[in-house]
Design an enzyme around this catalytic site. Sequence first.
Site, short mmCIF file in Angstrom:
data_model
loop_
_atom_site.label_atom_id
_atom_site.label_comp_id
_atom_site.label_asym_id
_atom_site.label_seq_id
_atom_site.Cartn_x
_atom_site.Cartn_y
_atom_site.Cartn_z
CE LYS A 106 35.78 55.15 78.98
NZ LYS A 106 34.33 55.09 78.85
CG ASP A 127 31.57 57.22 79.94
OD1 ASP A 127 31.50 57.73 78.81
OD2 ASP A 127 32.59 56.61 80.34
CB ALA A 141 28.54 44.10 87.90
N GLY A 198 32.68 48.79 84.62
CA GLY A 198 32.83 50.24 84.74
C GLY A 198 31.64 51.01 84.20
CG ASN A 224 28.06 40.83 86.33
OD1 ASN A 224 27.99 41.09 85.13
ND2 ASN A 224 29.20 40.67 86.96
CG ASP A 253 31.47 36.93 94.72
OD1 ASP A 253 30.37 36.79 95.29
OD2 ASP A 253 32.44 36.18 94.90
CE1 TYR A 302 30.12 53.00 68.77
CE2 TYR A 302 29.80 53.50 71.09
CZ TYR A 302 30.64 53.34 70.00
OH TYR A 302 31.98 53.52 70.15
P1 ATR Z 1 33.01 48.10 81.01
O1 ATR Z 1 34.04 48.73 81.89
O2 ATR Z 1 32.98 48.64 79.62
O3 ATR Z 1 31.67 48.07 81.64
P2 ATR Z 1 33.82 45.50 81.84
O4 ATR Z 1 34.31 46.09 83.11
O5 ATR Z 1 34.65 44.52 81.14
O6 ATR Z 1 33.51 46.62 80.78
O7 ATR Z 1 32.37 44.91 82.13
C1 ATR Z 1 31.68 44.18 81.23
C2 ATR Z 1 30.51 43.50 81.95
O8 ATR Z 1 29.89 42.65 81.02
C3 ATR Z 1 30.93 42.64 83.12
O9 ATR Z 1 29.95 42.75 84.12
C4 ATR Z 1 30.96 41.23 82.53
O10 ATR Z 1 30.60 40.20 83.42
P3 ATR Z 1 31.64 39.59 84.50
O11 ATR Z 1 31.66 40.55 85.64
O12 ATR Z 1 31.08 38.27 84.85
O13 ATR Z 1 32.96 39.49 83.78
C5 ATR Z 1 29.87 41.32 81.50
N1 ATR Z 1 30.14 40.39 80.39
C6 ATR Z 1 31.08 40.49 79.44
N2 ATR Z 1 31.00 39.47 78.56
C7 ATR Z 1 29.97 38.69 79.00
C8 ATR Z 1 29.39 37.47 78.53
N3 ATR Z 1 29.81 36.85 77.42
N4 ATR Z 1 28.35 36.96 79.23
C9 ATR Z 1 27.88 37.58 80.34
N5 ATR Z 1 28.41 38.73 80.83
C10 ATR Z 1 29.43 39.28 80.17
#
Ligand code: ATR
Length: 289
Positions: free
Chosen positions: A71, A107, A132, A134, A155, A159, A230
């Site tokens: 993406k 999206d 936080a 995409g 999050n 940061d 989903y």
């Molecule tokens: P997408 O682009 O689909 O949103 P991503 O960029 O990988 O996917 O973002 C996933 C989000 O879920 C991130 O904010 C991630 O937190 P971090 O920024 O700390 O990595 C959060 N996330 C994923 N797995 C997690 C977990 N087990 N516990 C808490 N937060 C999680």
Amino acid sequence: MQVNTDTRILGIIGYPLEHSLSPAMHNQALKSLGLNYIYVPFQVERGFLPGAVQGLRALGITGVNVTLPFKEAIVEYLDGLSEEARACRAVNVVINGPGGLLGYNTDGPGFIAALKEAGVRPADRKAVVLGAGGAARAIAYQLARGGAREITFINRTVDKARDLASFIYIETGVKTRATGWGDAGISEVIRRADILVNTTPIGMYPHTQEMPPVRPEWFHPDLVVSDIIYNPVKTRLLAEASQMGLKTVDGVGMFVYQGALSFKLFTGKTAPVKLMREVVTNQLQEKHR
Ligand code: ATR
């Protein structure tokens, strides 16, 4: 269906694609309107993205959806971006038109459409976004554009929440805040919120017993709780909220509406949303049989 030289080709670019619901959803929608299009999964390995994009041009493919992990990476190969795609630096639809390859992002608008279907409008609302990444960026941008009063990002990596909060504020002027999971103020933020949306994968199949670290006792009767996951349709977060009588918005809605908005860009026609939802729901049920 009859494939002939007039058949227009649509598809989805991503890796892996074996669980993608988009081909079935779009093909059935196209068929129901009698449109001479076909929608194909194009599984592209990482290093082949530039070649795949050239292939869209060379083969005259009408349009594609773009999913993980491309993406963001696809942006640099395109000729132009819609306003949402530019702001979010991410594309989930590419249209091959007279001006070249144009990238769009449906999206965030898909999420807003699903909220609206449930009778919820972002204007003047306080939203809390869990995550936080995409998806959080696309959703928060649209919430802000829709007139949200305040958006708080919670999050694991604080940061990233701060970066996203300042990005949204700079782009839209909407007041934003950022905090980490364990912070003392979270309960108060949720008590004052109107809309809570989970954009993290916590609770996704097969970890269906998990939920993001927010406590149902912080919820109030007017809070709308939504989840972009989903699979399962009813995540533990949504189950806890609906048990308390709260309005919930599941991830199928966002998925279907991002697809419906893609369909409109691909074909110029209004998408058969009800049918698309049925196809997606059936496919999800079959997966668990
Ligand atoms: P997408 O682009 O689909 O949103 P991503 O960029 O990988 O996917 O973002 C996933 C989000 O879920 C991130 O904010 C991630 O937190 P971090 O920024 O700390 O990595 C959060 N996330 C994923 N797995 C997690 C977990 N087990 N516990 C808490 N937060 C999680």
